[in-house]
Design a protein around this motif. Structure first.
Motif, PDB file in Angstrom:
ATOM      1  N   VAL A  26       4.563  52.742  19.719  1.00 34.65           N
ATOM      2  CA  VAL A  26       4.918  53.997  20.588  1.00 34.65           C
ATOM      3  C   VAL A  26       5.493  55.044  19.783  1.00 34.65           C
ATOM      4  N   GLY A  27       5.355  54.923  18.263  1.00 28.75           N
ATOM      5  CA  GLY A  27       5.193  56.313  17.698  1.00 28.75           C
ATOM      6  C   GLY A  27       3.245  56.587  17.052  1.00 28.75           C
ATOM      7  N   GLY A  28       2.661  55.626  17.304  1.00 25.27           N
ATOM      8  CA  GLY A  28       1.932  56.766  17.335  1.00 25.27           C
ATOM      9  C   GLY A  28       0.941  56.012  15.931  1.00 25.27           C
ATOM     10  N   GLU A  29       1.319  54.832  15.675  1.00 29.39           N
ATOM     11  CA  GLU A  29       0.692  53.918  15.196  1.00 29.39           C
ATOM     12  C   GLU A  29      -0.292  53.390  14.977  1.00 29.39           C
ATOM     13  N   LEU A  30      -1.888  53.553  14.592  1.00 29.38           N
ATOM     14  CA  LEU A  30      -3.123  52.618  15.598  1.00 29.38           C
ATOM     15  C   LEU A  30      -3.187  51.622  14.034  1.00 29.38           C
ATOM     16  N   LEU A  31      -2.906  50.504  14.703  1.00 29.80           N
ATOM     17  CA  LEU A  31      -3.234  49.008  14.295  1.00 29.80           C
ATOM     18  C   LEU A  31      -4.602  47.751  14.820  1.00 29.80           C
ATOM     19  N   THR A  32      -4.939  47.430  13.688  1.00 32.67           N
ATOM     20  CA  THR A  32      -5.289  46.197  14.642  1.00 32.67           C
ATOM     21  C   THR A  32      -5.050  45.246  14.330  1.00 32.67           C
ATOM     22  N   ILE A  33      -4.604  43.815  15.160  1.00 36.29           N
ATOM     23  CA  ILE A  33      -3.698  42.708  15.385  1.00 36.29           C
ATOM     24  C   ILE A  33      -4.787  41.798  16.080  1.00 36.29           C
ATOM     25  N   GLU A  47      -7.579  48.188  29.602  1.00 39.29           N
ATOM     26  CA  GLU A  47      -6.885  48.626  28.634  1.00 39.29           C
ATOM     27  C   GLU A  47      -6.016  49.868  28.857  1.00 39.29           C
ATOM     28  N   GLY A  48      -5.184  50.425  27.721  1.00 35.93           N
ATOM     29  CA  GLY A  48      -4.183  50.992  28.144  1.00 35.93           C
ATOM     30  C   GLY A  48      -2.590  50.726  28.780  1.00 35.93           C
ATOM     31  N   GLY A  49      -2.657  49.209  28.738  1.00 38.38           N
ATOM     32  CA  GLY A  49      -1.514  48.473  29.820  1.00 38.38           C
ATOM     33  C   GLY A  49      -1.034  48.186  28.617  1.00 38.38           C
ATOM     34  N   GLN A  50       0.717  47.887  28.759  1.00 35.50           N
ATOM     35  CA  GLN A  50       1.380  47.780  27.866  1.00 35.50           C
ATOM     36  C   GLN A  50       1.247  46.239  26.801  1.00 35.50           C
ATOM     37  N   VAL A  51       1.953  46.010  25.725  1.00 42.38           N
ATOM     38  CA  VAL A  51       1.917  44.953  24.818  1.00 42.38           C
ATOM     39  C   VAL A  51       2.336  45.044  24.301  1.00 42.38           C
ATOM     40  N   TRP A  52       3.612  44.054  23.531  1.00 40.92           N
ATOM     41  CA  TRP A  52       3.991  43.936  22.776  1.00 40.92           C
ATOM     42  C   TRP A  52       3.892  42.324  21.584  1.00 40.92           C
ATOM     43  N   PHE A  53       3.942  42.934  20.495  1.00 41.44           N
ATOM     44  CA  PHE A  53       3.351  42.537  18.945  1.00 41.44           C
ATOM     45  C   PHE A  53       4.517  41.856  18.152  1.00 41.44           C
ATOM     46  N   SER A  54       4.390  40.712  17.360  1.00 43.18           N
ATOM     47  CA  SER A  54       5.370  40.710  16.177  1.00 43.18           C
ATOM     48  C   SER A  54       4.769  41.227  15.434  1.00 43.18           C
ATOM     49  N   ARG A  55       5.094  41.560  14.076  1.00 43.30           N
ATOM     50  CA  ARG A  55       4.683  42.651  12.828  1.00 43.30           C
ATOM     51  C   ARG A  55       5.217  41.839  11.829  1.00 43.30           C
ATOM     52  N   SER A  56       4.556  41.070  11.108  1.00 46.53           N
ATOM     53  CA  SER A  56       4.051  40.241   9.713  1.00 46.53           C
ATOM     54  C   SER A  56       4.213  41.194   8.725  1.00 46.53           C
ATOM     55  N   ASN A  57       5.329  40.817   7.784  1.00 48.68           N
ATOM     56  CA  ASN A  57       5.407  41.403   6.129  1.00 48.68           C
ATOM     57  C   ASN A  57       4.348  40.503   4.909  1.00 48.68           C
ATOM     58  N   ASP A  58       3.996  39.630   5.684  1.00 52.38           N
ATOM     59  CA  ASP A  58       3.178  38.522   4.783  1.00 52.38           C
ATOM     60  C   ASP A  58       2.073  39.083   3.480  1.00 52.38           C
ATOM     61  N   LYS A  60       0.067  38.629   3.003  1.00 48.35           N
ATOM     62  CA  LYS A  60      -1.593  37.482   2.573  1.00 48.35           C
ATOM     63  C   LYS A  60      -2.481  37.223   3.880  1.00 48.35           C
ATOM     64  N   ARG A  61      -1.637  38.482   4.698  1.00 52.80           N
ATOM     65  CA  ARG A  61      -2.016  38.734   6.125  1.00 52.80           C
ATOM     66  C   ARG A  61      -3.506  39.349   5.637  1.00 52.80           C
ATOM     67  N   LYS A  62      -3.935  39.465   6.595  1.00 50.14           N
ATOM     68  CA  LYS A  62      -5.169  40.138   6.692  1.00 50.14           C
ATOM     69  C   LYS A  62      -5.104  41.332   8.058  1.00 50.14           C
ATOM     70  N   LEU A  63      -3.966  40.877   8.413  1.00 47.87           N
ATOM     71  CA  LEU A  63      -3.694  41.741   9.856  1.00 47.87           C
ATOM     72  C   LEU A  63      -2.278  41.828  10.345  1.00 47.87           C
ATOM     73  N   PRO A  64      -1.668  42.841  10.729  1.00 47.79           N
ATOM     74  CA  PRO A  64       0.045  42.928  10.686  1.00 47.79           C
ATOM     75  C   PRO A  64       0.637  42.677  11.292  1.00 47.79           C
ATOM     76  N   GLY A  65      -0.044  42.247  12.477  1.00 49.97           N
ATOM     77  CA  GLY A  65       0.925  41.515  13.572  1.00 49.97           C
ATOM     78  C   GLY A  65      -0.292  40.298  14.513  1.00 49.97           C
ATOM     79  N   THR A  66       0.754  40.272  15.016  1.00 50.45           N
ATOM     80  CA  THR A  66       0.072  39.363  16.361  1.00 50.45           C
ATOM     81  C   THR A  66       0.158  39.832  17.910  1.00 50.45           C
TER      82      THR A  66
END
Length: 237
Positions: A26-33, A47-58, A60-66
């Motif tokens: 929503v804030g315009g941040e581009l992420l690969t999860i 494509e363009g649809g709404q999604v909800w994701f969990s963000r990780s602060n680990d 060691k993880r290669k990707l920032p969220g799920t």
């Protein structure tokens, strides 16, 4: 099952290489999860649809969220994360929501069994003997109908699990195929014969051998998920 920390909302740009999804928050941040779903997600992703994701602060993880929840082209919500299904089922079993399986005295997960070296999702112990419960997550829906289907892609593994359950049932051991329908607005489930006719036939053969087939629906939103209702099973579509 509540999501903690709360899920974040975003827009789907694309899913690719099966396990990757590009999103814009929503804030315009581009992420690969991470996309934790091995299926085709047929009739789910848009494509363009709404999604909800969990963000990780680990770190060691290669990707920032799920990617956890998405909106389908039909306007339904679905749970992307297939790993959630077993947790939802265990929560429902312990709470007595799945009434057909009430009365067990012990619950074990991921128990080795079978002639084809499988692992069952749940082994429930009863005074009368064990019950083996295989769980499948269902997200395939269609326009103009409240009937969902499984699978959304050819699944030799799914057919194998049905054969294993059928072997148990023939030996007089209680065997259950449980469909956890992680898709809103659904009233019944059927085998997706048009996608995997071998799976559909294996399901009918398993039932003929005495395997019980149950389907339960999930109430879901971006705050929580919970199994809350019994659904019909339509073996012949």
């Amino acid at each position: 099952m509540r999501f903690y920390p709360p899920l974040e909302e975003a827009r789907l740009i694309r899913r690719y290489k099966r396990f990757l999804a590009d999103i814009e928050t929503v804030g315009g941040e581009l992420l690969t999860i991470h996309c934790p779903n091995t299926g085709s997600m047929l009739n789910c992703q848009v494509e363009g649809g709404q999604v909800w994701f969990s963000r990780s602060n680990d770190p060691k993880r290669k990707l920032p969220g799920t990617w956890e929840i998405g909106e389908t082209p039909q306007g339904r919500l679905f749970c992307v994360n297939t790993a959630r299904a077993n947790g939802l089922v265990e929560e429902a079993l312990q709470a007595g929501v799945i009434t057909e399986l009430n009365g067990f005295t012990a619950l074990k997960r991921e128990v080795a069994y079978g002639q084809e070296k499988s692992r069952i999702d749940f082994r429930l112990e009863y005074p009368s003997g064990p019950a083996y419960v295989e769980v499948k997550s269902v997200t395939l829906g269609f326009d103009g109908t409240a009937v969902a289907a499984f699978p959304d892609a050819v699944t030799q593994r799914g057919a194998k699990h049905l054969r294993e359950l059928a072997h148990l049932a023939r030996d007089g051991i209680r065997a259950v195929q449980l469909y956890c329908v992680n898709l809103s607005g659904i009233e019944a489930v059927r085998p997706a014969e048009e996608i995997d006719s071998a799976y559909a036939e294996a399901l009918r053969e398993a039932v003929a051998c005495g395997v019980e087939v149950l389907a339960y629906g999930v109430r879901l939103n971006h705050e929580e998920m919970a199994i809350d209702r019994r659904l019909d099973v339509l073996l012949n579509g």
